[in-house]
Design an enzyme around this catalytic site. Structure first.
Site, PDB file in Angstrom:
ATOM      1  CE1 TYR A   1      -3.872  -2.175   0.156  1.00 41.84           C
ATOM      2  CE2 TYR A   1      -2.837  -3.178   2.070  1.00 41.84           C
ATOM      3  CZ  TYR A   1      -3.807  -3.184   1.095  1.00 41.84           C
ATOM      4  OH  TYR A   1      -4.721  -4.208   1.051  1.00 41.84           O
TER       5      TYR A   1
ATOM      6  CG  HIS B   1      -7.107   4.590   1.170  1.00 42.35           C
ATOM      7  ND1 HIS B   1      -7.952   5.672   1.282  1.00 42.35           N
ATOM      8  CD2 HIS B   1      -7.799   3.544   1.691  1.00 42.35           C
ATOM      9  CE1 HIS B   1      -9.092   5.294   1.826  1.00 42.35           C
ATOM     10  NE2 HIS B   1      -9.026   4.010   2.088  1.00 42.35           N
TER      11      HIS B   1
ATOM     12  CE1 TYR C   1      -3.853  -3.945   5.775  1.00 39.28           C
ATOM     13  CE2 TYR C   1      -4.108  -4.927   7.949  1.00 39.28           C
ATOM     14  CZ  TYR C   1      -3.485  -4.888   6.708  1.00 39.28           C
ATOM     15  OH  TYR C   1      -2.491  -5.782   6.419  1.00 39.28           O
TER      16      TYR C   1
ATOM     17  CG  ASN D   1     -12.275   0.155   5.933  1.00 44.53           C
ATOM     18  OD1 ASN D   1     -11.932   1.227   5.432  1.00 44.53           O
ATOM     19  ND2 ASN D   1     -12.787  -0.815   5.215  1.00 44.53           N
TER      20      ASN D   1
ATOM     21  CG  ASN E   1     -15.286   3.039   4.720  1.00 45.59           C
ATOM     22  OD1 ASN E   1     -16.413   3.471   4.934  1.00 45.59           O
ATOM     23  ND2 ASN E   1     -15.013   2.251   3.689  1.00 45.59           N
TER      24      ASN E   1
END
Length: 187
Positions: free
Chosen positions: A14, A19, A64, A66, A112
């Site tokens: 990632y 993000h 993460y 969320n 989120n």
């Protein structure tokens, strides 16, 4: 005391994604103020230091995106930091790439990570530094694929200056308040 959290996802795959711009901005802040991310607890990697004479904790939740609120809840509870003294750096697709928007409270706006933080802190009154990553250009483009996608070389150049502005805005809000930072850095 302030808790400054950069939002993102912890795995190497990632890195450099839209993000994870919150992680990148938080790490840039650490570089600027000599803060070492040398602790691992509360579902986060974090470090302590000073900005503008105030003690700060800079954290990268490892839950993460969320579930970011789980980590921030544990940090705020342990250090007895109210939601009003939490500063969250995160991506925002509704803002053009390279733009910055600061808010002292508000809804999750479909993000989120923010939903999780609002739910776990029981408050929407924390500071957000929204870093624009733009929106997909095609209406049928999958949003998850977009935010988990890498920046183009041109976007990367633009974002170097916006992460610098994000760092300066954090210092400004700690020294002079969030209203002053909004007046100077909202673009």
């Amino acid at each position: 005391m302030y808790i400054i959290a950069g939002l993102g996802n912890p795995e190497k795959k990632y890195e450099n994604t839209r993000h994870n711009i919150g992680f990148e901005a938080a790490m840039h802040l650490c570089d600027q103020f000599g803060i070492k991310l040398n602790k691992s607890k509360f579902k986060a990697v974090f470090g302590e230091g000073y900005i503008g004479g105030e003690k700060v904790i800079v954290a990268l939740p490892q839950t993460y995106m969320n579930l970011s609120g789980d980590s921030l809840y544990e940090l705020c509870t342990f250090y007895k930091v109210p939601a009003e003294n939490v500063i969250v750096l995160h991506d925002d697709i509704s803002i053009e790439c390279g733009r910055l928007r600061i808010r002292s409270k508000g809804s999750a706006g479909g993000h989120n990570g923010l939903k999780s933080i609002i739910s776990r802190l029981g408050s929407d009154k924390f500071i957000r530094i929204k870093i624009g990553v733009g929106a997909p250009t095609h209406a049928d483009y999958d949003l998850a694929d977009y935010v988990l996608g890498k920046f183009s070389p041109d976007e990367k150049k633009i974002l170097e200056s916006v992460t610098d502005s994000a760092v300066k805005s954090v210092e400004c809000m700690i020294r002079s308040g969030v209203d002053k930072a909004m007046n100077l850095y909202n673009s």
